[in-house]
Design an enzyme around this catalytic site. Structure first.
Site, short mmCIF file in Angstrom:
data_model
loop_
_atom_site.label_atom_id
_atom_site.label_comp_id
_atom_site.label_asym_id
_atom_site.label_seq_id
_atom_site.Cartn_x
_atom_site.Cartn_y
_atom_site.Cartn_z
N LYS A 131 1.00 -1.11 -0.15
CA LYS A 131 -0.16 0.10 -0.10
C LYS A 131 0.74 1.29 0.12
O LYS A 131 0.75 2.25 -0.69
CB LYS A 131 -1.13 0.12 1.24
CG LYS A 131 -1.57 1.33 1.35
CD LYS A 131 -2.44 1.43 2.65
CE LYS A 131 -1.91 1.57 3.96
NZ LYS A 131 -1.33 3.00 4.56
N ASN A 132 1.78 1.17 0.84
CA ASN A 132 2.69 2.74 0.91
C ASN A 132 3.76 2.82 -0.28
O ASN A 132 4.51 3.75 -0.10
CB ASN A 132 3.49 2.70 2.19
CG ASN A 132 2.37 2.73 3.36
OD1 ASN A 132 1.32 3.21 3.30
ND2 ASN A 132 2.81 2.35 4.71
N ARG A 146 -4.45 10.71 4.90
CA ARG A 146 -3.38 11.58 5.03
C ARG A 146 -2.48 11.84 3.74
O ARG A 146 -1.77 12.66 3.43
CB ARG A 146 -2.41 11.64 6.03
CG ARG A 146 -3.24 11.49 7.37
CD ARG A 146 -2.16 11.12 8.57
NE ARG A 146 -1.53 12.25 8.44
CZ ARG A 146 -1.71 13.32 8.86
NH1 ARG A 146 -2.84 13.74 9.22
NH2 ARG A 146 -0.73 14.35 8.80
N CYS A 161 -4.77 12.83 13.32
CA CYS A 161 -4.51 11.60 12.91
C CYS A 161 -4.63 10.83 14.43
O CYS A 161 -3.88 11.19 15.45
CB CYS A 161 -3.42 11.32 12.10
SG CYS A 161 -3.12 9.38 12.08
N ARG A 170 1.13 14.50 13.12
CA ARG A 170 1.50 14.16 11.82
C ARG A 170 1.55 15.36 10.98
O ARG A 170 0.82 15.56 9.77
CB ARG A 170 0.77 13.02 11.25
CG ARG A 170 1.12 11.81 11.70
CD ARG A 170 -0.03 10.48 11.25
NE ARG A 170 0.85 10.14 10.20
CZ ARG A 170 0.52 9.34 9.34
NH1 ARG A 170 -0.59 8.61 9.60
NH2 ARG A 170 1.05 8.64 8.28
N PRO A 171 2.42 16.69 11.09
CA PRO A 171 2.15 17.78 10.12
C PRO A 171 2.87 17.48 9.07
O PRO A 171 3.69 16.27 8.94
CB PRO A 171 3.06 18.78 11.33
CG PRO A 171 4.01 17.92 12.10
CD PRO A 171 3.17 16.64 12.34
N ASP A 203 5.06 0.50 11.92
CA ASP A 203 3.85 -0.22 11.50
C ASP A 203 3.73 -1.84 12.04
O ASP A 203 2.86 -2.25 11.63
CB ASP A 203 4.00 -0.10 9.93
CG ASP A 203 3.82 1.37 9.43
OD1 ASP A 203 3.87 1.54 8.40
OD2 ASP A 203 3.36 2.11 10.15
N ILE A 236 8.21 6.83 16.75
CA ILE A 236 8.11 7.54 15.65
C ILE A 236 6.77 8.52 15.91
O ILE A 236 6.60 9.83 15.52
CB ILE A 236 7.92 6.93 14.43
CG1 ILE A 236 9.21 5.65 14.24
CG2 ILE A 236 7.62 7.59 13.23
CD1 ILE A 236 10.27 6.53 13.90
N ARG A 240 -8.58 -0.75 4.92
CA ARG A 240 -7.67 0.53 4.31
C ARG A 240 -6.49 -0.17 3.91
O ARG A 240 -5.87 0.51 2.81
CB ARG A 240 -7.48 1.83 5.25
CG ARG A 240 -8.81 2.57 5.49
CD ARG A 240 -8.08 3.63 6.40
NE ARG A 240 -7.09 4.41 5.45
CZ ARG A 240 -6.62 5.43 6.10
NH1 ARG A 240 -7.12 6.13 7.48
NH2 ARG A 240 -5.56 6.34 5.42
#
Ligand code: EPZ
Length: 438
Positions: free
Chosen positions: A22-23, A96, A120, A125-126, A320, A342, A412
């Protein structure tokens, strides 16, 4: 809202296939913005975030075809004309990663209007580092009514300018966003303190196939020589290392004998090391890993052993995989510490695991897990993608039938998870709204 009903107690046996990452798919789909030609991507997972990305691109004027039947993991994208280079809030608020279109839009069209991603579940998470880097490349970016209004410098050819950028912090999508922007910039861009995740390397390989000139992807320093134009390409994305990791833990925690197939073991080094430390047996193949363990049922030398983890940027232990590894720690003999470096709020799964009988305490960014705790079935709530995966793992070893609410979080990023797990012996089914509208 769909739910999963899971009866625990079944060791997973057989072969389970890993889908595309996905990423990787998300930045690679955004990269199609950089050319008017067709980009064909293979091994695209059929997950909800990919549909969202498709809606985002088509809303800007792109033609996107998600394959089906034999071609179901192929996607064709053509951004011949981007009539409306706007990433609307309705879409951005659901994903995002939509902000990944910012750099490519400015680089290709000279303008972009992108809704700022809100809060989030896992942290603030800017995207300040994306903005700062684009401004160093000459972009003029203002914030208006929740949107970033961006445009390339008006002087010269209206193109972004190459720059020397040192990221204050390692950011995956930040590296990807600026890497894409730099491909069409005037002159050379030197990026330092870059993310080294395999997804960054995957994106760079696609961009090079589109005619970009990039050196050093996968290292902390990437050099990009800007070109006037990019062309179309056909590219197969990597397998999903996080889905593969989730399946390795599923095999370990259930005391199964599972072949995790179509994965890339070279992307899983830190997880493999921790699982072996925990006493899990792994046979590493070229594109598969066989996992065997006594799971929660083991004792003495075959028991799962407590192991400490601390999340880091790649090649460190992936954030993750933190929640999934915590589920395993609840079934390990001894005390494990899990430190999340993180994201500032990535322990949403802890209270749900405690509801199932786990013994976990949290202090700041560290959770202390005292194992082994026999888990009991319960009704639990999914909160974010990876926390939800941890609840599926816990429910597969819990005594009785658990009900997981809001599994849309899982959809998702995991393709047909319940079908894949059922295929190797899990007792899991998807239910429509069991408890009726709230
Ligand atoms: C990517 O998110 C992944 N998402 C995430 O996976 C993953 O957890 C994360 O990288 C870390 O590995 C995608 O690739 C689509 P970051 P990203 O920018 O890029 C801070 C999943 O489960 N930061 O590397 O958004 C940030 O707040 C998802 O699949 C800034 O301060 O993460 C965080 O603390 C969840 N300013 C840290 O850096 C910025 O401009 C790392 O975030 C950017 C980031």
């Amino acid at each position: 809202m769909d739910k999963f009903v899971i009866r625990g107690g079944n060791p997973l046996l057989g072969t389970i296939k890993v889908s595309g990452a996905k990423n990787s798919a998300l930045p690679c789909m955004a990269a199609a913005i950089l050319t008017a030609d067709e980009v064909v991507l293979e091994n695209i997972p059929q997950v909800r975030d990919i549909e969202t990305e498709r809606n985002l691109l088509t809303s800007m004027g792109a033609e996107v075809e998600l394959g089906y039947g034999r071609a179901q993991h192929r996607t064709s994208i053509q951004c011949a004309v981007l009539s409306d280079p706007v990433a609307k809030y309705e879409i951005v608020k659901t994903m995002r990663a939509s902000s990944l279109v910012l750099g490519p839009l400015i680089a290709r069209t000279g303008i972009a209007r992108v809704a700022m991603p809100g809060g989030c579940a896992i942290g603030g998470r800017p995207i300040d580092l994306h903005i700062k880097a684009l401004e160093q490349m000459g972009a003029v970016i203002t914030q208006e009514h929740g949107y970033l209004e961006a445009r390339a410098p008006r002087d010269g050819a209206g193109r972004l300018k190459g720059a020397h950028i040192v990221f204050d912090k390692i950011t995956v999508t930040g590296t990807e966003d600026i890497l894409m922007a730099a491909t069409l910039a005037e002159g050379e861009t030197l990026l330092e303190n870059c993310a080294r995740e395999p997804e960054v390397t995957d994106l760079a390989a696609l961009l090079i196939a589109m005619g970009a000139r990039i050196e050093g992807a996968g290292t902390s320093t990437i050099r990009v020589h800007g070109v006037e134009k990019l062309h179309g390409a056909r590219y197969r994305i990597n397998p999903d290392r996080i889905e593969a990791g989730t399946f390795l833990i599923a095999g370990a925690i259930t005391g199964g004998d599972l072949m995790v197939d179509c994965c890339d073991p070279s992307h899983l080094g830190s997880l493999i090391a921790k699982l072996e430390q925990a006493g899990v047996r792994l046979d590493i193949g070229e594109d598969s890993i066989r996992v065997r363990s006594e799971g929660a049922g083991g004792s003495g030398s075959t028991a799962l052993k407590a192991v400490d983890i601390s999340t880091e940027e790649y090649p460190g232990f992936p954030t993750d995989m933190q929640a999934q590894f915590m589920a395993l720690a609840t079934q390990s003999e001894g005390t494990s510490t899990v430190t999340e470096n993180i994201f500032e709020n990535r322990f949403m799964h802890v209270n749900e695991l405690i509801r199932m009988g786990a013994n976990i305490t949290v202090s700041g960014r560290t959770a202390t897990v005292r194992g082994r705790s026999p888990l009991q079935s319960a009704a639990v709530m999914c909160s974010d993608l990876r926390a939800s995966a941890a609840l599926v793992l816990a429910a597969m070893v819990a005594d009785g039938e658990s009900i997981l609410d809001r599994v849309y979080h899982i959809d998702r990023g995991y393709e047909r998870l319940e079908e894949k797990l059922r295929g190797v012996g899990a007792q899991i089914r998807r239910m429509g709204d069991v408890f009726g509208k709230r």
